[in-house]
Design an enzyme around this catalytic site. Structure first.
Site, PDB file in Angstrom:
ATOM      1  N   LYS A  90       0.869  -1.164  -0.116  1.00  0.00           N
ATOM      2  CA  LYS A  90       0.063  -0.040  -0.057  1.00  0.00           C
ATOM      3  C   LYS A  90       0.781   1.285  -0.053  1.00  0.00           C
ATOM      4  O   LYS A  90       2.183   1.393   0.605  1.00  0.00           O
ATOM      5  CB  LYS A  90      -0.698   0.161   1.288  1.00  0.00           C
ATOM      6  N   SER A 106      -9.613   1.349   3.240  1.00  0.00           N
ATOM      7  CA  SER A 106      -8.824   2.065   2.518  1.00  0.00           C
ATOM      8  C   SER A 106      -7.845   1.207   1.619  1.00  0.00           C
ATOM      9  O   SER A 106      -7.125   1.799   0.597  1.00  0.00           O
ATOM     10  CB  SER A 106      -8.252   3.322   3.348  1.00  0.00           C
ATOM     11  N   SER A 135      -9.678  -0.995   7.615  1.00  0.00           N
ATOM     12  CA  SER A 135      -9.252  -0.979   6.172  1.00  0.00           C
ATOM     13  C   SER A 135      -8.295  -2.169   5.368  1.00  0.00           C
ATOM     14  O   SER A 135      -8.295  -2.026   4.269  1.00  0.00           O
ATOM     15  CB  SER A 135      -8.255   0.122   6.080  1.00  0.00           C
TER      16      SER A 135
END
Ligand code: GLN
Length: 485
Positions: free
Chosen positions: A74, A151, A175
């Protein structure tokens, strides 16, 4: 035609050790799939570095499960010399001078990092639609009408689409574990302090956790062995011994699993409930005990407001360093105040500004008592209630989300029980810092549903053992979305 992309980390490791495949072949295939991706998973490519690393790894390392494995991370982890933006314009062009600890550990193992993935801007959000590169799609829905969730949207979509077998995410409210549910994945967030957060861009540090996606529980256990452990650079990291999670699974026989009935009853989706209950029956048949418990409804309804106040307050304070001077581009202006105002006006999207307004408001001297401190008190009551369930139970098991991934235009009624409770209960694991794993439960209308298992602090072994058994019972190991045509 791809040959290796649907293998797990453990299976690829075997092939690598037997020299039936090389790290370079794996990296080349993953890079090709990444280029063909139609779900918008990629923030920054690391292709050149990946090919170089993959060609120079030497002899297979039998004891390093991630040796030669292609992985994605990420984009809110610092990666040395690689652009790291957290999908925010305010960080465009920012190239950190150091690696996050988890990145360093993966590299040391011989993992091959092939790129950085998209996220909701600065990891704030749950839809996978607010990053500066636009919407990330759910590969399970080839019409691109359903959210991936966030997310950690890019990492989730990449593992679900079979580009890589492992990707790093981060989890402040859910997330990793919510998109895992929407993507038919294993999504794991161990205990707060189990994995170093050095180099993870802070969102709300009292809630932030390193987390990750895999397509099997065994891979989640292997990853924990690599990533967990004390790091002097993160004072909140624990020095407790890291266990051999992957070789000490202990089954479910005799284990006590609590179901929080009034969380389950906030879910309206019939198939979700039926599938959940039939999995419970199967766990009982394997010797698990199910205890039905309740939590005070007031506390359940307080999860979301408490989360918003605490996370926005911490985010406002922790992101004050994004002032247009220290990192990323300049947005113009002659004085420090002008430079900062321009950067924060142009560099953040509406969602981020809204959250900073909420955070600043909660932290204002005259509001602190009634908002910030009250939220802290609510958090304590919620944590006490969860921990009291875990005194007599080894874990808490719940549906991970109210439904399959929603459509983009489906707007939840934010005051409904379904939203307040069913959509937000995973934050219990962040409030209390508990190990929490989502795994696939079943398929509804061609889209996955998930369950979540939470345990006592540092009892990752228990949570993984229950998850492994549940994975065997559902038969949904190695789920994969199919690829966009
Ligand atoms: N969806 C939550 C939010 O909007 C959680 C985000 C996260 O875990 N990073 O903040």
């Amino acid at each position: 035609m791809e040959k290796y992309s649907l293998y797990s980390v453990a299976e690829l490791h075997d092939l690598l050790v037997k020299k039936e495949v090389t790290p370079l072949e794996l990296a080349q295939e993953a890079i090709r799939l990444l280029k063909e991706d139609k779900n918008n998973v990629l923030e920054a490519s690391m292709e050149d570095e990946a090919l170089e690393v993959a060609s120079s790894l030497g002899e297979p390392q039998v004891d390093a499960p991630f040796w030669g494995i292609p992985v994605l991370v990420k984009d809110n982890y610092s990666t040395k010399n690689v652009e790291s933006t957290a999908s925010s314009d305010i960080l465009n062009g920012y190239r950190p001078v150091f690696d996050a600890e988890v990145i360093a550990r993966l590299k040391k193992q011989g993992a091959v990092l092939i790129g950085k993935t998209t996220l909701d801007e600065l990891a704030m959000g749950g839809s996978g639609t607010t990053g500066h590169k636009g919407i990330t799609y759910n590969p399970w829905d080839q019409k691109h009408e359903r959210i991936m969730g966030g997310s950690s949207c890019g990492s989730a979509a990449a593992v679900a689409a079979g580009i890589v077998p492992f990707a790093l995410g981060s989890d402040t409210g859910d997330s990793v574990r919510k998109p895992a549910s929407f993507g038919g994945l294993v999504g794991f967030k161990p205990t707060w302090g189990r994995i170093s957060r050095f180099g993870l861009f802070p969102f709300a540090p009292s809630l932030d956790h390193v987390g990750y996606f895999t397509r099997s529980v065994l891979d989640a256990a292997l990853a924990l062995e690599v990533l967990a452990g004390r790091d002097e650079k993160d004072a909140t990291s624990s020095s407790r011994k890291v266990e051999k999670y992957s070789s000490s699974f202990s089954g479910v026989k005799g284990k006590k699993l609590a179901v929080i009935d009034n969380i389950v009853s906030s879910i309206k989706d019939k198939q979700n409930l039926n599938d959940f209950n039939s999995l419970l029956d199967k766990l009982v048949a394997e010797g698990a005990h199910i205890n039905h418990v309740k939590m005070d409804a007031k506390l359940l309804n307080a999860i979301y407001p408490t989360y918003i106040v605490i996370s926005c307050a911490e985010a406002t304070s922790n992101n004050a360093n994004l002032d247009g001077v220290k990192f990323g581009p300049r947005f113009g202006g002659n004085t420090y105040e002008e430079v900062m105002t321009n950067a924060r006006t142009k560099g953040f999207s509406e969602l981020i500004k809204r959250r900073f307004v909420i955070g600043s408001f909660a932290l204002m001297k005259e509001n602190q008592e009634v908002l910030f401190l009250r939220a802290q008190k609510a958090r304590k009551l919620i944590v006490d209630a969860v921990n009291s369930i875990l005194v007599d139970n080894d874990s808490i098991i719940l549906p991970a989300a109210p439904s399959i991934a929603p459509l983009f235009h489906e707007d939840a009624d934010k005051l409904s029980d379904t939203y307040l409770v069913a959509d937000n209960h995973l934050a219990l694991g962040n409030f209390a810092g508990l190990p929490s794993i989502t795994i696939p439960l079943s398929i509804e209308k061609g889209m996955p549903l998930g369950i979540n298992i939470m345990g006592r602090p540092f009892e990752e072994g228990t949570v993984l053992s229950i998850a492994l058994e549940a994975e065997r019972l559902t038969g949904l190991k190695g789920l994969y979305s199919g690829r966009d045509k």
